[in-house]
Design a protein around this motif. Structure first.
Motif, short mmCIF file in Angstrom:
data_model
loop_
_atom_site.label_atom_id
_atom_site.label_comp_id
_atom_site.label_asym_id
_atom_site.label_seq_id
_atom_site.Cartn_x
_atom_site.Cartn_y
_atom_site.Cartn_z
N THR A 512 70.14 -29.47 -76.90
CA THR A 512 69.42 -28.30 -77.86
C THR A 512 67.91 -28.29 -77.32
O THR A 512 67.43 -29.39 -76.72
N ARG A 513 67.27 -27.36 -77.48
CA ARG A 513 65.64 -27.20 -77.43
C ARG A 513 65.18 -26.77 -78.89
O ARG A 513 63.95 -26.81 -79.00
N SER A 514 65.89 -26.89 -79.82
CA SER A 514 65.37 -26.62 -81.29
C SER A 514 64.87 -27.99 -81.76
O SER A 514 65.27 -29.11 -81.37
N SER A 515 64.10 -28.05 -82.74
CA SER A 515 63.43 -29.07 -83.34
C SER A 515 64.12 -29.42 -84.43
O SER A 515 63.89 -30.83 -85.06
N LEU A 535 68.89 -33.23 -87.03
CA LEU A 535 67.50 -33.20 -85.89
C LEU A 535 66.67 -32.68 -87.14
O LEU A 535 66.40 -31.76 -87.73
N ALA A 536 65.30 -33.47 -86.58
CA ALA A 536 64.01 -33.15 -87.49
C ALA A 536 62.99 -33.60 -86.55
O ALA A 536 62.75 -34.70 -85.97
N ASN A 537 62.26 -32.45 -86.03
CA ASN A 537 60.90 -32.65 -85.45
C ASN A 537 61.53 -33.35 -83.85
O ASN A 537 60.83 -33.98 -83.44
N GLY A 538 62.71 -32.84 -83.54
CA GLY A 538 63.25 -33.07 -82.49
C GLY A 538 63.81 -34.35 -82.20
O GLY A 538 64.36 -34.95 -81.21
N ARG A 539 63.71 -35.15 -83.24
CA ARG A 539 64.30 -36.62 -83.21
C ARG A 539 65.57 -36.79 -84.14
O ARG A 539 66.02 -35.95 -85.02
N LEU A 540 66.49 -37.62 -83.64
CA LEU A 540 67.73 -37.54 -84.48
C LEU A 540 67.75 -38.47 -85.56
O LEU A 540 67.13 -39.47 -85.68
N VAL A 541 68.38 -38.37 -86.64
CA VAL A 541 68.29 -38.89 -87.97
C VAL A 541 69.80 -38.95 -88.42
O VAL A 541 70.39 -38.08 -88.51
#
Length: 678
Positions: A512-515, A535-541
Motif C-alpha cells: 500500500t501507499r496509504s497511511s 495501519l496507522a501513520n504508515g506503521r503496522l499495529v
C-alpha cells in the motif's frame, strides 16, 4: 526581491512574536526554518518564563498536538500524603489526548481523553496488573471547547477518585500502594517515553494533547509550566482560532443541529464543503411545517429540494473522496445551486409570496435528521459552512456552538479518496480528451493538494494519459485482492477453529501507499474481546485485549512504500508477536488473566462493517485498507472462500489508467434505484 507597494513600505517590526495561525492551525514562530538579519547571540529572544508566579494559576498554555510540559521533582512543593491531589483545567475540541502521565520503570499513571471522555489507567506495582478507571456513565464530556476542571484524588493509598467540574465522576479501589513517582508529564511526552515497553500496550498512538490548559496544581500548589526547563513547544495564551470546529465528520448515524435567525425561503445564501465516498446521504435539512429545504446526495449527484422544487447537479459523481463546494441561494425569483464551478437554477414558483414568521429562530440540521426518514444520514465530512443571517454578519459556522451533536466528531475527518481504478473523470460521451481540455491524471486546479488528516489521494500520482492505452487483459495476481473502493470495503470469513481462543497465528501479504487503514479485525458481539491488525501513520499495529487491558505492538518502520511485505501476527493467551518480512520480530506480553477469551465470527479482512471496531481502534484506521492483500492463512491453513464480499476487486499488476475495469471472471456493478418510463 519582492517590491512592496508604497502603503506597505514600513520600517521593520521591533518586539516579540510567539504564536500565529495559518488556516486555523497554530504555528510556533520558535520553530522557524530560516532567519534573516537576526543574530540570537546578540539580540536574545524574549524570555518565556517572566510570568509572575502569583499569576500562574490564571495563566493559559497552548499545546499544539506535539508539545508537552515536564515538571521534575514535584515533591519540592508538596508531599504525597494520606490524600494526594492533582488539579488541572483543560479546554479542547479534540477527541483524544494525553493530559497527565507519570512513569517509573514498569509502573505508570496516565490520565487521558478518549472520544471526549476521561480514562485513568495506572499501575503502582499491583499484583493483578493495571487498574482502569473509566467514565462509563458518560457523565463528563470534555471535548466541547469549554474549560473543565479535572481533579485526581488518591485516598489512603488505595482509592482513586476522578472529579470533573467539582462533580464526582467515578472511584476505583485498588491494592494498597503508595504513589511511586516524582516527575510528571503534562499534555504529552517524548516519543521514547510513549513508545517504551511499559506504555506501548496501553496508550493510544497519536496521543499528545491539542488545546489549552491552565491551573496545574499538585497538592494545591501552583506550577508555572513555561519556567520548567524541559517544557517543549508550549505557548502562552489560548488562541480562540485553535478551538473553533469548522468541520464535522458523520458516520451514517450522526447529525448536528442548531437554532438561528435565518430566512431559508427568501433572500437566503449559504454554502459548505463536503467529502464522501458514499453515493447517498442527507447533507442539510430544514423544515417549516410541510415545507422543507434540503440538500442531499442521490447516486453521487447533488440535489437541492426547496418546497418540492428540485435543482439537481449534472451527471458527475461527487462521492469521490475529494472536497467539493456547494453554494445555494434563494431569491424572490429564483433558486440556484452551484457545485464547484457548475451552476444550475430554477424559477421560484412562490414569486411574490413572502415567508411567514421570518424573524423567528429556525432549527436546521447537518449530516442527517431525526425527522426526515426519507433520507439516509450522511457518511463523510462537512466543513466551512456559512449562511446569511438576519441578526449578524456572515461568518463561518463553529460547529462547537451547535446545541445538538449526535455521534459526530468535530475534530478529525478520516475520508480517503477512492482507488484510481474506481474513478472515471472523462467528459460525457468521450473516449479521449478534447483539444481544449487538460489531460486527465494531471493535478486539478480545484482539487486539494493535501489531506488535512494526512491521508494520501492515490490519483495524485496517476500517470498522464497517452494515445496508447493499457492492455485490455491485465494480469491479476492470484489470491490477491484490492480493497478500498468504499469506506467499508471488505471480505468476511466465518472460518474459526475451536482452539482459536488459545493460540492463533495469522499470516498475510500486503502492499500500500496509504497511511491508515484496517487490515484484519475479529471480535465478539460486544467487541470486549478482539484482535486486529491495522495501519496507522504508515506503521503496522497489532493489538488484542488481555482481560480489560490492551496489548499493542507497533512497528518502528513505515511500510506504506508500495512494495509487498509479508506479515505474521501471533496471539498466544497474553503474549503477542509481530513478524515483518521474516526479519523484524516484535514481542510483547501482559500479565495473564483468568477471563475466557471468546471470539465470534466473522473475520473481517481489508475493512469492517459500518460502526464496527470504533470501540477499539482509532478512527483514522477503522476505514478500509486502500490497496492489495493476499494469501491470508490461519495456523498454516489458507483461507480463500469469503462468506461475503463488499467493494473488493482483483489486484492487478502493472500501471493503471482512469476508468473502471470489468474482468473476464465476472466483474459487475449494481446500479442504484432506477425509474424506467415506457
Amino acid at each position: 526581491v519582492v517590491q512592496l507597494p508604497a502603503t506597505l513600505n514600513l520600517p521593520g517590526y521591533v518586539g516579540c512574536l510567539e504564536l500565529a495561525t495559518l488556516n486555523n492551525d497554530v504555528i510556533s514562530l520558535y520553530n522557524f526554518k530560516h532567519i534573516y538579519n537576526m543574530d540570537p547571540s546578540k539580540s536574545v529572544p524574549c524570555a518565556r518564563d517572566k510570568l509572575a508566579f502569583t499569576q500562574s494559576r490564571a495563566a493559559s498554555y497552548f499545546f499544539d498536538g506535539s508539545s508537552y510540559a515536564v515538571v521534575r521533582d514535584i515533591t519540592r512543593r508538596g508531599k504525597f500524603g494520606q490524600v494526594t491531589r492533582f488539579d488541572i483545567e483543560v479546554r479542547t475540541p479534540a477527541d483524544n489526548g494525553l493530559v497527565l502521565l507519570m512513569v517509573n520503570g514498569s509502573m505508570f499513571f496516565s490520565l487521558e481523553m478518549r472520544s471526549g471522555y476521561l480514562h485513568v489507567l495506572y499501575d503502582f506495582g499491583f499484583s493483578n496488573g493495571p487498574v482502569h478507571l473509566e467514565d462509563t456513565m458518560k457523565k463528563a464530556q470534555i471535548n466541547d471547547a469549554k474549560y473543565h476542571e479535572i481533579s485526581i484524588i488518591y485516598h489512603n493509598d488505595k482509592k482513586m477518585i476522578l472529579v470533573v467540574d467539582r462533580r464526582h465522576v467515578k472511584s476505583m479501589d485498588n491494592e494498597k500502594m503508595k504513589i511511586p513517582f516524582t516527575d510528571i508529564y503534562i499534555g504529552g511526552a517524548p516519543p521514547e517515553i510513549l513508545q517504551s515497553r511499559t506504555l506501548r500496550g496501553y496508550l493510544p498512538l497519536d496521543i499528545n494533547f491539542r488545546g489549552c490548559m491552565k491551573g496545574f496544581q499538585f497538592q494545591k500548589k501552583d506550577f508555572n509550566l513555561l519556567e520548567q526547563k524541559e517544557t517543549l513547544g508550549v505557548g502562552y495564551g489560548c488562541p480562540e482560532d485553535s478551538l473553533i470546529s469548522r468541520r464535522a465528520y458523520f458516520n451514517g448515524q450522526s447529525f448536528i443541529a442548531s437554532t438561528q435567525k435565518i430566512s431559508f425561503f427568501d433572500g437566503f445564501e449559504g454554502g459548505f464543503n463536503f467529502r464522501t465516498l458514499q453515493p447517498n446521504g442527507l447533507l442539510f435539512y430544514y423544515a417549516s411545517g410541510s415545507d422543507a429545504f434540503c440538500i442531499s446526495l442521490d447516486n453521487g449527484t447533488v440535489v437541492m429540494d426547496i418546497k418540492g422544487v428540485k435543482v439537481q447537479s449534472s451527471d458527475k459523481q461527487y462521492n469521490d473522496g475529494l472536497s467539493h463546494c456547494i453554494i445555494t441561494s434563494v431569491s424572490p425569483t429564483r433558486y440556484e445551486l452551484v457545485v464547484d464551478k457548475s451552476r444550475l437554477g430554477s424559477k421560484n414558483p412562490t414569486k411574490g409570496k413572502a415567508e411567514q414568521n421570518q424573524a423567528g429562530e429556525k432549527k436546521f440540521y447537518f449530516g442527517g435528521s431525526p425527522i426526515s426518514p426519507q433520507y439516509a444520514n450522511f457518511t463523510g465530512c462537512i466543513s466551512n459552512a456559512y449562511f446569511t443571517r438576519l441578526d449578524r454578519d456572515v461568518e463561518v459556522e463553529d460547529f462547537q456552538r451547535y446545541a445538538e451533536k449526535v455521534h459526530a466528531s468535530l475534530y478529525e475527518c478520516p475520508i480517503e479518496s477512492s482507488p484510481l481504478f474506481l474513478l472515471h473523470k472523462k467528459g460525457k460521451n468521450s473516449s479521449s480528451p478534447k483539444p481544449n481540455q487538460s489531460k486527465k491524471g494531471g493535478k486539478s486546479k480545484d482539487a486539494p493538494s493535501w489531506d488535512p488528516v494526512g491521508l494520501k489521494f492515490l490519483e495524485r500520482k496517476a500517470p498522464r494519459e497517452s494515445p496508447c492505452h493499457l492492455s485490455n487483459s491485465p494480469r491479476a495476481i492470484e489470491h490477491a485482492y484490492q480493497y478500498g473502493g468504499t469506506a467499508s470495503s471488505r471480505q468476511e470469513f466465518e472460518y474459526l477453529k475451536e482452539d482459536f481462543g488459545e493460540k492463533s497465528q495469522f499470516s498475510i501479504r500486503l502492499k500500500t501507499r496509504s497511511s491508515h487503514g484496517m487490515i484484519f479485525y475479529v471480535s465478539d458481539q460486544e467487541e470486549n474481546n478482539f484482535m486486529t491488525l491495522f495501519l496507522a501513520n504508515g506503521r503496522l499495529v497489532f493489538m488484542f485485549n488481555v482481560g480489560q487491558e490492551k496489548l499493542k505492538i507497533r512497528s518502528q518502520e513505515r511500510y506504506n512504500d508500495g512494495l509487498w511485505h509479508d506479515v505474521i501476527f501471533v496471539r498466544e493467551k497474553s503474549s503477542g508477536r509481530l513478524i515483518i518480512d521474516g526479519l523484524r520480530v516484535l514481542e510483547e506480553s501482559l500479565p495473564p488473566t483468568r477471563k475466557a477469551w471468546k471470539i465470534k465470527g466473522p473475520i473481517y479482512l481489508g475493512g469492517v462493517a459500518p460502526r464496527r471496531a470504533m470501540k477499539n481502534v482509532q478512527i483514522n484506521s477503522v476505514y478500509s485498507f486502500s490497496s492489495c492483500l493476499s494469501h491470508l492463512q490461519l495456523n498454516g491453513t489458507t483461507i480463500t472462500s469469503a462468506s461475503q464480499t463488499f467493494s473488493v476487486t482483483p489486484c492487478f499488476e502493472g500501471p493503471m489508467e482512469t476508468g473502471t475495469y470489468f474482468s473476464a471472471e465476472g466483474g459487475y456493478v449494481v446500479l442504484g434505484n432506477m425509474t424506467v418510463v415506457v
